[in-house]
Design an enzyme around this catalytic site. Structure first.
Site, PDB file in Angstrom:
ATOM      1  N   ARG A  73     -25.173 -13.580 -24.967  1.00  0.00           N
ATOM      2  CA  ARG A  73     -25.393 -14.433 -26.131  1.00  0.00           C
ATOM      3  C   ARG A  73     -26.558 -15.391 -25.873  1.00  0.00           C
ATOM      4  O   ARG A  73     -27.388 -15.642 -26.759  1.00  0.00           O
ATOM      5  CB  ARG A  73     -24.123 -15.233 -26.431  1.00  0.00           C
ATOM      6  CG  ARG A  73     -22.980 -14.413 -27.011  1.00  0.00           C
ATOM      7  CD  ARG A  73     -21.682 -15.203 -27.005  1.00  0.00           C
ATOM      8  NE  ARG A  73     -20.592 -14.464 -27.648  1.00  0.00           N
ATOM      9  CZ  ARG A  73     -19.310 -14.610 -27.349  1.00  0.00           C
ATOM     10  NH1 ARG A  73     -18.943 -15.467 -26.400  1.00  0.00           N
ATOM     11  NH2 ARG A  73     -18.391 -13.903 -27.981  1.00  0.00           N
TER      12      ARG A  73
ATOM     13  N   ASN B 200      -7.694  -5.532 -31.639  1.00  0.00           N
ATOM     14  CA  ASN B 200      -9.078  -5.428 -32.119  1.00  0.00           C
ATOM     15  C   ASN B 200     -10.069  -5.169 -30.986  1.00  0.00           C
ATOM     16  O   ASN B 200     -10.999  -4.373 -31.129  1.00  0.00           O
ATOM     17  CB  ASN B 200      -9.458  -6.716 -32.856  1.00  0.00           C
ATOM     18  CG  ASN B 200      -8.679  -6.901 -34.141  1.00  0.00           C
ATOM     19  OD1 ASN B 200      -8.662  -6.036 -35.002  1.00  0.00           O
ATOM     20  ND2 ASN B 200      -8.014  -8.033 -34.265  1.00  0.00           N
TER      21      ASN B 200
ATOM     22  N   ILE C 199     -10.256  -8.191 -19.472  1.00  0.00           N
ATOM     23  CA  ILE C 199     -10.905  -8.787 -20.631  1.00  0.00           C
ATOM     24  C   ILE C 199     -10.077  -9.961 -21.161  1.00  0.00           C
ATOM     25  O   ILE C 199     -10.616 -10.913 -21.711  1.00  0.00           O
ATOM     26  CB  ILE C 199     -11.077  -7.752 -21.765  1.00  0.00           C
ATOM     27  CG1 ILE C 199     -11.573  -6.402 -21.210  1.00  0.00           C
ATOM     28  CG2 ILE C 199     -12.003  -8.279 -22.832  1.00  0.00           C
ATOM     29  CD1 ILE C 199     -12.889  -6.463 -20.498  1.00  0.00           C
TER      30      ILE C 199
ATOM     31  N   ALA D 193      -1.163 -12.140 -25.139  1.00  0.00           N
ATOM     32  CA  ALA D 193      -0.282 -12.873 -26.038  1.00  0.00           C
ATOM     33  C   ALA D 193      -1.078 -13.251 -27.276  1.00  0.00           C
ATOM     34  O   ALA D 193      -2.310 -13.361 -27.236  1.00  0.00           O
ATOM     35  CB  ALA D 193       0.243 -14.133 -25.344  1.00  0.00           C
TER      36      ALA D 193
ATOM     37  N   HIS E  60     -15.565 -18.868 -17.811  1.00  0.00           N
ATOM     38  CA  HIS E  60     -15.753 -18.326 -19.163  1.00  0.00           C
ATOM     39  C   HIS E  60     -15.067 -19.301 -20.098  1.00  0.00           C
ATOM     40  O   HIS E  60     -13.915 -19.140 -20.497  1.00  0.00           O
ATOM     41  CB  HIS E  60     -15.135 -16.938 -19.269  1.00  0.00           C
ATOM     42  CG  HIS E  60     -15.239 -16.347 -20.653  1.00  0.00           C
ATOM     43  ND1 HIS E  60     -16.401 -16.334 -21.379  1.00  0.00           N
ATOM     44  CD2 HIS E  60     -14.301 -15.762 -21.449  1.00  0.00           C
ATOM     45  CE1 HIS E  60     -16.201 -15.753 -22.548  1.00  0.00           C
ATOM     46  NE2 HIS E  60     -14.925 -15.420 -22.612  1.00  0.00           N
TER      47      HIS E  60
END
Length: 305
Positions: free
Chosen positions: A150, A10, A117, A78, A174
């Site tokens: 955000r 995705n 990422i 994963a 993060h």
């Protein structure tokens, strides 16, 4: 400019779509363990080009066949299991995956800048830097860039100011041990106060990613857009400032670690580490996040408790 996206789930697919819409390269490669999915995404994206401003070559590939990229975007991961409460749940599986996947990728793409990422991003950025033997300036994780975005959006609702006009950074992990830098947070040269309402908004940010993940099973739009900001800064040599996860020998008294700090990004990768003056609350938070991240690095990479 050749950008290769490694992982076509995705997140990888959404990044690819955003790259095409923004015209960030002239050669885009989608590579994944599921080569059929990569082929389908590449063909689907190819069909969008007549509606885009910039033509480009779009193709699919097996991961081991990706070569001569200018930028590698790594989203391969994963699989998570059910509702996720910590990015560390992906740690052991992704460390194993990266140890297998990254050496041939680096060998076949020796000049590439690597943008990571996959989570836990701080651990995987540290690991990739170790494996690659490249300057740390060419290996960066998306880190708290999306968290900072955000934060600005939620603060903008409170302050009634466009989020792009708010200068606010979240640094560190993060994850749950990130921290806001209120001492250097401004809107139009007016300080953004460290007050209970703004702290409440920050607490919302720390769980925002999981809120999205647990509602729809993944996050993709915000992370893809944040990734494109990094890619744009590299492709166009923009010298943009942003918080990214990067390995450093020393930063603000912390040694041999990897987490999000404010950096300047251009065509060669990370050009400069910025050194904001932190207050005592932020220094304490920095020491805490640094200690916990190093523990995760030692546990997941070096098998140390």
């Amino acid at each position: 400019m050749k950008i290769s996206i490694i992982g076509v789930g995705n997140v990888g697919s959404t990044i690819a779509y955003a790259v095409v819409l923004k015209g960030l390269c002239n050669h885009l490669v989608l590579a994944g363990r599921n080569v059929t999915k990569a082929q389908g995404d590449a063909l689907d994206l190819l069909h969008t080009l007549s509606f885009c401003e910039r033509p480009m070559t779009i193709e699919s590939s097996a991961i081991e066949e990706v070569r001569d990229s200018d930028i590698l975007v790594i989203t391969a991961s994963a699989k998570g299991r059910g509702k996720m409460t910590s990015r560390m749940e992906l740690g052991a599986g992704n460390v194993k995956l990266f140890k297998k996947m990254m050496p041939p990728l680096i060998q076949n793409n020796p000049a590439a800048i690597i943008v990571i990422i996959s989570n836990p991003v701080d651990v995987l950025t540290y690991l990739t830097t170790q494996i690659a033997g490249l300057p740390s300036s060419r290996i960066m994780g998306i880190g708290t860039l999306v968290d900072s975005a955000r934060f600005r959006v939620l603060l903008s609702h409170e302050e009634k100011i466009h989020p792009d006009d708010l200068r606010t950074y979240i640094l560190g992990e993060h994850g749950p041990n990130q921290f806001p830098v209120f001492s250097n947070a401004f809107a139009g040269s007016e300080r953004i106060d460290d007050n209970p309402e703004h702290r409440r908004i920050f607490e919302e940010v720390t769980k925002a990613g999981f809120d999205v993940y647990n509602l729809k099973g993944y996050t993709n739009f915000a992370i893809a857009t944040a990734t494109c900001e990094v890619l744009k800064a590299i492709v166009f040599d923009d010298h943009r400032t942003m918080p990214l996860s990067i390995y450093f020998r020393e930063w603000q008294g912390i040694e041999d670690n990897c987490f999000s700090i404010p950096v300047v990004v251009g065509r060669t990768g990370v050009i400069r580490h910025l050194q904001p003056k932190l207050n005592q609350v932020e220094k304490t938070a920095l020491e805490k996040t640094a200690k916990l991240i190093k523990q995760n690095i030692n546990r997941l990479i070096h098998n140390k408790k």
